[in-house]
Design a protein around this motif. Structure first.
Motif, PDB file in Angstrom:
ATOM      1  N   ALA A  77       0.829  -1.202   0.000  1.00  0.00           N
ATOM      2  CA  ALA A  77       0.000   0.000   0.000  1.00  0.00           C
ATOM      3  C   ALA A  77       0.866   1.255   0.000  1.00  0.00           C
ATOM      4  CB  ALA A  77      -0.932  -0.007   1.209  1.00  0.00           C
ATOM      5  N   THR A  78       1.949   1.233   0.760  1.00  0.00           N
ATOM      6  CA  THR A  78       2.861   2.379   0.787  1.00  0.00           C
ATOM      7  C   THR A  78       3.479   2.608  -0.586  1.00  0.00           C
ATOM      8  OG1 THR A  78       3.397   2.079   3.136  1.00  0.00           O
ATOM      9  CG2 THR A  78       4.989   3.303   1.799  1.00  0.00           C
ATOM     10  N   ILE A  79       3.886   1.534  -1.240  1.00  0.00           N
ATOM     11  CA  ILE A  79       4.456   1.651  -2.587  1.00  0.00           C
ATOM     12  C   ILE A  79       3.441   2.238  -3.558  1.00  0.00           C
ATOM     13  CG2 ILE A  79       5.259   0.303  -4.587  1.00  0.00           C
ATOM     14  CD1 ILE A  79       6.656  -1.557  -2.590  1.00  0.00           C
ATOM     15  N   LEU A  80       2.200   1.769  -3.484  1.00  0.00           N
ATOM     16  CA  LEU A  80       1.156   2.283  -4.373  1.00  0.00           C
ATOM     17  C   LEU A  80       0.897   3.765  -4.122  1.00  0.00           C
ATOM     18  CD1 LEU A  80      -1.384  -0.685  -4.306  1.00  0.00           C
ATOM     19  CD2 LEU A  80       0.070   0.005  -6.222  1.00  0.00           C
ATOM     20  N   LEU A  81       0.858   4.160  -2.863  1.00  0.00           N
ATOM     21  CA  LEU A  81       0.584   5.554  -2.545  1.00  0.00           C
ATOM     22  C   LEU A  81       1.754   6.456  -2.925  1.00  0.00           C
ATOM     23  CD1 LEU A  81      -1.241   5.078   0.864  1.00  0.00           C
ATOM     24  CD2 LEU A  81      -2.253   5.854  -1.285  1.00  0.00           C
ATOM     25  N   LYS A  82       2.983   5.948  -2.793  1.00  0.00           N
ATOM     26  CA  LYS A  82       4.139   6.715  -3.265  1.00  0.00           C
ATOM     27  C   LYS A  82       4.073   6.893  -4.777  1.00  0.00           C
ATOM     28  CE  LYS A  82       7.487   7.960  -1.614  1.00  0.00           C
ATOM     29  NZ  LYS A  82       7.880   9.340  -1.136  1.00  0.00           N
ATOM     30  N   ALA A  83       3.640   5.869  -5.474  1.00  0.00           N
ATOM     31  CA  ALA A  83       3.473   5.966  -6.928  1.00  0.00           C
ATOM     32  C   ALA A  83       2.363   6.949  -7.277  1.00  0.00           C
ATOM     33  CB  ALA A  83       3.163   4.592  -7.507  1.00  0.00           C
ATOM     34  N   LEU A  84       1.311   6.958  -6.471  1.00  0.00           N
ATOM     35  CA  LEU A  84       0.193   7.877  -6.680  1.00  0.00           C
ATOM     36  C   LEU A  84       0.653   9.330  -6.552  1.00  0.00           C
ATOM     37  CD1 LEU A  84      -2.896   7.823  -7.150  1.00  0.00           C
ATOM     38  CD2 LEU A  84      -3.171   7.986  -4.663  1.00  0.00           C
ATOM     39  N   MET A  85       1.605   9.556  -5.682  1.00  0.00           N
ATOM     40  CA  MET A  85       2.148  10.900  -5.493  1.00  0.00           C
ATOM     41  C   MET A  85       2.914  11.390  -6.713  1.00  0.00           C
ATOM     42  SD  MET A  85       3.412  10.359  -1.535  1.00  0.00           S
ATOM     43  CE  MET A  85       4.379  11.872  -1.409  1.00  0.00           C
ATOM     44  N   ASN A  86       3.160  10.499  -7.665  1.00  0.00           N
ATOM     45  CA  ASN A  86       3.900  10.875  -8.873  1.00  0.00           C
ATOM     46  C   ASN A  86       2.983  11.095 -10.080  1.00  0.00           C
ATOM     47  OD1 ASN A  86       6.572  11.400  -9.873  1.00  0.00           O
ATOM     48  ND2 ASN A  86       6.412   9.554 -11.106  1.00  0.00           N
ATOM     49  N   LEU A  87       1.678  11.134  -9.850  1.00  0.00           N
ATOM     50  CA  LEU A  87       0.763  11.460 -10.943  1.00  0.00           C
ATOM     51  C   LEU A  87       1.140  12.821 -11.531  1.00  0.00           C
ATOM     52  CD1 LEU A  87      -2.733  10.423  -9.469  1.00  0.00           C
ATOM     53  CD2 LEU A  87      -1.567   9.378 -11.411  1.00  0.00           C
ATOM     54  N   PRO A  88       0.972  13.011 -12.845  1.00  0.00           N
ATOM     55  CA  PRO A  88       0.288  12.133 -13.800  1.00  0.00           C
ATOM     56  C   PRO A  88       1.179  11.066 -14.435  1.00  0.00           C
ATOM     57  CG  PRO A  88       0.878  14.187 -14.859  1.00  0.00           C
ATOM     58  CD  PRO A  88       1.310  14.320 -13.433  1.00  0.00           C
ATOM     59  N   GLY A  89       2.279  10.741 -13.808  1.00  0.00           N
ATOM     60  CA  GLY A  89       3.105   9.640 -14.292  1.00  0.00           C
ATOM     61  C   GLY A  89       2.356   8.317 -14.222  1.00  0.00           C
ATOM     62  N   VAL A  90       2.887   7.311 -14.911  1.00  0.00           N
ATOM     63  CA  VAL A  90       2.196   6.022 -15.005  1.00  0.00           C
ATOM     64  C   VAL A  90       2.673   5.027 -13.949  1.00  0.00           C
ATOM     65  CG1 VAL A  90       1.779   6.317 -17.467  1.00  0.00           C
ATOM     66  CG2 VAL A  90       3.866   5.148 -16.699  1.00  0.00           C
ATOM     67  N   ASP A  91       3.413   5.504 -12.966  1.00  0.00           N
ATOM     68  CA  ASP A  91       3.981   4.617 -11.946  1.00  0.00           C
ATOM     69  C   ASP A  91       2.919   3.762 -11.264  1.00  0.00           C
ATOM     70  OD1 ASP A  91       5.893   6.443 -12.678  1.00  0.00           O
ATOM     71  OD2 ASP A  91       6.778   6.618 -10.695  1.00  0.00           O
ATOM     72  N   PHE A  92       1.813   4.383 -10.876  1.00  0.00           N
ATOM     73  CA  PHE A  92       0.774   3.653 -10.155  1.00  0.00           C
ATOM     74  C   PHE A  92       0.227   2.504 -11.006  1.00  0.00           C
ATOM     75  CE2 PHE A  92      -3.469   2.633  -8.770  1.00  0.00           C
ATOM     76  CZ  PHE A  92      -3.339   2.578  -7.387  1.00  0.00           C
TER      77      PHE A  92
END
Length: 228
Positions: A77-92
């Motif tokens: 969940a932490t990894i997903l939320l860190k990726a979410l913080m990089n929107l609009p990138g496609v990390d999530f």
């Protein structure tokens, strides 16, 4: 790989682990399950320091995929939320794509996905209401609200020309007057004489911009316009 001494500061621990894994990411040890404890500690330190290492986090998720018995929902969940913080990138999207269905059903993981859905479909006001109920997932993430507001600001800037300050405050999560002033300055927005805020291109058009906010509620308009 060795664990970092607990007496070191969080930033020092992060740098030491980052140096350790620098050569591992490109080698066969990238998916060595005996390294998982170090990688998980690295995720924790990213959350608390505000640093971000997408490749390392993706490696953790791949290790979980290959070793489901070692899966930890809270780390995922932490990894997903860190990726979410990089929107609009496609990390999530990339992180979510490699997770087995059984992992996605875990409460903390499904909660992170729910928050992402609200952001990606531009239900910003609802996001700010809902995120409060998931504070146990987000409170350890340094800069979480700031990064979400950065993304929301980008979406508003490319979708509208002018919005009312009241609507803007709501979309940005109930920011204070001081926070709003800082966001206006950071984004190059302009206050207008009629009380609205010009959020479009920095060079205002010669003709009076259409104020969509006076005709339609942003909560209704944003999800529709951004899906076009």
């Amino acid at each position: 790989m060795k664990m970092v001494a607990e007496m070191a500061s969080e930033q020092e621990q992060l740098v030491e682990i980052r140096d350790q894994i620098a050569g591992v990411l490109d080698g066969i040890d990238r998916y060595n399950p005996t390294n998982l404890a170090v990688w998980e500690k690295y995720v924790e330190l990213q959350a608390s320091t505000g640093e971000y290492d997408f490749e390392a986090n993706l490696a953790v998720l791949k290790l979980y995929q290959f070793n489901p018995g070692s899966f930890r929902a809270e780390v995922t969940a932490t990894i997903l939320l860190k990726a979410l913080m990089n929107l609009p990138g496609v990390d999530f999207s990339m992180c979510k794509a490699i997770l087995p269905e059984s992992f996605l059903r875990e409460d903390s993981v499904s909660s992170a996905i729910y928050l992402a859905d609200l952001l990606e479909t531009c239900y910003f006001t609802r996001f700010w209401t809902e995120v409060v109920t998931f504070s146990d997932l987000t409170r350890s993430l340094k800069g979480f609200e700031e990064e979400v507001r950065r993304y929301v600001s980008q979406v508003i800037s490319i979708t509208f020309q002018s919005v009312s300050s009241t609507q803007l405050v709501e979309q940005l999560g109930g920011v204070t007057d001081e926070q709003l002033e800082a966001l206006i300055k950071a984004n190059g927005w302009q206050k207008q004489a009629d009380g609205t805020i010009f959020v479009g291109k920095k060079e205002a058009p010669t003709s009076k911009p259409k104020k969509l906010v006076e005709q339609l509620d942003l909560d209704t308009v944003l999800p529709v316009l951004t899906q076009q």
